[in-house]
Design a protein around this motif. Structure first.
Motif, short mmCIF file in Angstrom:
data_model
loop_
_atom_site.label_atom_id
_atom_site.label_comp_id
_atom_site.label_asym_id
_atom_site.label_seq_id
_atom_site.Cartn_x
_atom_site.Cartn_y
_atom_site.Cartn_z
N ASN A 279 -1.75 68.47 7.36
CA ASN A 279 -1.07 67.22 7.05
C ASN A 279 -2.00 66.27 6.29
OD1 ASN A 279 -2.62 65.71 9.00
ND2 ASN A 279 -1.40 66.78 10.56
N ALA B 33 -3.08 63.29 6.93
CA ALA B 33 -4.14 62.64 7.71
C ALA B 33 -5.36 63.56 7.83
CB ALA B 33 -3.62 62.27 9.10
N TYR C 186 -2.61 64.28 14.40
CA TYR C 186 -1.38 64.53 15.17
C TYR C 186 -1.50 65.79 16.02
CZ TYR C 186 0.45 61.12 11.84
OH TYR C 186 0.64 60.00 11.09
N SER D 265 -2.15 53.01 16.33
CA SER D 265 -2.21 53.34 14.91
C SER D 265 -1.18 54.41 14.56
CB SER D 265 -3.62 53.83 14.53
OG SER D 265 -4.56 52.82 14.81
N ARG D 266 -1.04 55.39 15.44
CA ARG D 266 -0.05 56.44 15.21
C ARG D 266 1.35 55.88 15.19
NH1 ARG D 266 -1.57 62.01 18.40
NH2 ARG D 266 0.67 62.34 18.47
N GLU D 267 1.62 54.92 16.08
CA GLU D 267 2.94 54.28 16.17
C GLU D 267 3.26 53.52 14.90
OE1 GLU D 267 5.18 53.37 19.10
OE2 GLU D 267 4.44 55.36 19.67
N THR D 268 2.20 52.94 14.28
CA THR D 268 2.41 51.94 13.25
C THR D 268 2.32 52.48 11.84
OG1 THR D 268 1.24 50.47 14.77
CG2 THR D 268 1.72 49.60 12.58
N PHE D 269 1.36 53.36 11.61
CA PHE D 269 1.01 53.67 10.23
C PHE D 269 1.50 55.04 9.79
CE2 PHE D 269 -2.47 50.77 11.62
CZ PHE D 269 -2.15 49.71 10.79
N SER D 270 1.52 55.21 8.45
CA SER D 270 1.86 56.51 7.87
C SER D 270 0.65 57.43 7.98
CB SER D 270 2.23 56.32 6.40
OG SER D 270 1.13 55.75 5.73
N ALA D 271 0.88 58.71 7.69
CA ALA D 271 -0.18 59.71 7.86
C ALA D 271 -1.45 59.41 7.05
CB ALA D 271 0.35 61.10 7.53
#
Lengths: 499, 81
Positions: free
Chosen positions: A2, A4, A151, A310-316
């Motif tokens: 991915n 990230a 992820y 950060s995972r909740e908020t941002f794109s990969a």
């Protein structure tokens, strides 16, 4: 793969490449490898010293404490400020002596000041006992960061192995120059990413900082003040003082003092570093923002708060950048720890054991030890049980025990003897070990004492034992050192210095 | 202000204004028990947080002042490269 993970991998490759480039044009003698030829100016020394403020402990633990505990987290902001005020005087004094005697490791400082190789071996043992768990902490953090930021597509163990191999390669080849160059990349990332999300998240979720604090205070009354018992003001102040004293006693930061080309470097840094460490504030803001956004992380899971929000908020891709910043907070201190541990083992343990090793052989040996130390750390990271956690908690108290012997050696006249320093450190470390493994606190030692005394950081007991034994043994052995100028009871012949 | 009786082995002699370095630690930590009693937000921030941040900035300020004073007292001593 991915997006990230691709970004994290890219930064990893860039960091290692940068570190390898750092070697260009330098013969790697021991002095070059572990001290950059003592030629670093204010900026490189700044980069190395800023390494301490931004380890994975700050990145994950700082936000985790802010998230899980609130106000007590602020101690992290305080102790460095205390240490910087001290550094204005302490570091030039250490530097002058180190330069004059061409010291390479922290243990060397003790060997030369107290004319005792035995003391050097003792300090080396303490150093390694504190450094290896600290390296394990960095690797554990690295595993968590990469795994969360990708992820879960990379297992922590795989990330730890990859990180360790990268570290070994660049540390063996470039030494401390590699650390300084990757530290530059790290600081750019920290400024852009950690500060960026610390500003953005509260505004995004709460509209304003005031609103965020008001809402958390409403949900958790008293979250932003220290409690009356436990993490009380007495705990806070004693912990800040102990950590502040121990700050520069970490072998890798003590040795980074030697890399400077002039003593003015430290005075300049003392002006800038307090402001720079305010970046920690933004890590706290991220942890605070997470309190109401990703609730329910308890215990050690609190350390995941920054990555989870950060995972909740941002794109990969953005998550990848955060992961890359986190990765660098593990690599830079990790590399300094490796260099330090290897230098100390080669210089202060193996060299005295095998007579007649020259500088070149010590240099080769130090670099050969790097993979071995890294492997031990990886195995402890992947297999380590609860013992390693105990060692981690002990780390700061272990190195703080070196402080009295350093401070007392800086005066013009020698006031302390090697035997005193040796006995003080042994007594202090033994107390630290006992306290840590038995879970002793001042409340259990002095059940009848006032609350403020009970809450004091128990490390103070070890420091008091250390100083008391130090003073007594010094008084008992002082006459003997004066009458025997070549050395005292624990000293080797003073003429053994072949540097 | 410099006393020439001191030996030249220490490039920077102790001077009275060097006590300035103790001000930030004492001010910051000494104020913690009192700052901790304020439960309201000041400027939108918890007071203890604000207190510490202000002192961190003051610590930098004290170091700048020290550096400037040392530079004025002995310009030759601080730039030995």
């Amino acid at each position: 793969m991915n997006a990230a993970l691709a970004i994290i991998a890219l930064f990893f490759v860039v960091a290692v490449a940068l570190a390898l480039l750092a070697r260009r044009g330098h013969e790697m003698s021991l002095e070059q490898w572990s001290l950059g030829g003592r030629g670093f100016g204010a900026i490189f020394v700044f980069l190395l010293m800023a390494g301490e403020i931004y380890t994975t402990f700050t990145f994950l633990g700082g936000s985790g404490w802010a998230y899980g505990r609130g106000a007590p987290a602020l101690y992290i902001l305080c102790y460095a400020a205390v240490a910087y005020c001290m550094s204005y005087f302490l570091l030039p004094a250490i530097w002058r002596f180190a330069r004059e005697r061409r010291l390479v490791s922290q243990a060397d400082f003790f060997v030369e000041k107290y004319e005792s190789r035995a003391l050097g071996v003792l300090v080396a043992a303490v150093s390694v006992a504190a450094l290896v768990p600290y390296l394990v902490l960095q690797l554990k953090g690295l595993g968590i960061i990469v795994s969360e930021a990708s992820y879960g597509s990379v297992r922590p163990a795989a990330a730890v192995w990859a990180g360790a191999i990268g570290l070994i390669v660049y540390v063996v080849i470039s030494g401390v120059r590699g650390s300084a160059w990757t530290a530059a990349l790290k600081d750019i990332m920290i400024f852009g990413v950690a500060v960026g999300i610390g500003i953005y998240l509260p505004l995004h979720y709460y509209g304003s900082y005031g609103e965020m604090f008001a809402r958390i205070e409403a949900a958790k009354p008293g979250f932003f003040t220290l409690p009356d018992r436990g993490s009380s003001p007495a705990w806070f102040i004693s912990t800040v003082l102990l950590s502040g004293l121990g700050f520069y006693m970490w072998p890798q930061y003590f040795a980074s003092v030697y890399t400077a080309k002039s003593e003015d470097v430290f005075r300049k840094n003392a002006m800038v570093l307090p402001l720079y460490q305010l970046v920690v504030l933004f890590v706290f803001f991220t942890g605070f923002a997470a309190v109401l956004v990703v609730p329910g992380l308890t215990g050690t899971d609190a350390d995941l708060s920054l990555l989870r929000i950060s995972r909740e908020t941002f794109s990969a891709p953005m998550l990848g950048l955060i992961g890359a910043a986190g990765l660098l907070t593990a690599l830079v201190p990790g590399s300094m720890i490796l260099i330090s541990a290897a230098t100390i083992l080669a210089q202060n343990v193996f060299r005295p054991l095998t007579k007649g090793m020259n500088d070149r052989q010590v240099s080769v040996l130090a670099r050969a030890l790097v993979p071995a130390i890294a492997l031990v750390a990886v195995l402890l990271t992947l297999r380590g049980g609860s013992a390693i956690v105990n060692l981690l908690l002990m780390g700061y108290n272990l190195v703080t025990q070196l402080f009295p012997a350093v401070i007392l050696s800086l005066g013009r006249r020698r006031v302390a003897t090697a035997a005193g320093a040796f006995a003080g450190i042994v007594a202090g470390e033994a107390t630290v070990a006992y306290i840590s493994f038995s879970g002793t606190s001042l409340a259990s030692l002095l059940p009848g004492a006032p609350e403020a005394v009970k809450d004091l950081n128990v490390g103070i007991v070890a420091l008091i034992v250390n100083v008391a034994v130090f003073a007594l043994v010094t008084l008992a052995t002082r006459g003997r050192t004066v009458s025997r100028p070549a050395g005292d009871i624990v000293a080797m012949p003073a003429a053994d210095v072949d540097r | 202000m410099a006393t020439p009786t001191e030996p030249r082995t220490l490039p920077l002699r102790f001077r009275a204004y060097h006590w300035l370095a103790l001000v930030p630690p004492i001010g910051m930590l000494g104020g913690v028990p009192f700052a901790n009693r304020v439960h309201t937000l000041v400027l939108g921030l918890p007071f203890l947080l604000l207190w510490i941040v202000v002192w961190v900035v003051l610590a930098a300020g004290c170091m700048v002042l020290l550096y400037a004073l040392d530079h004025r007292a002995a310009p030759d001593e601080r730039s030995r490269e």
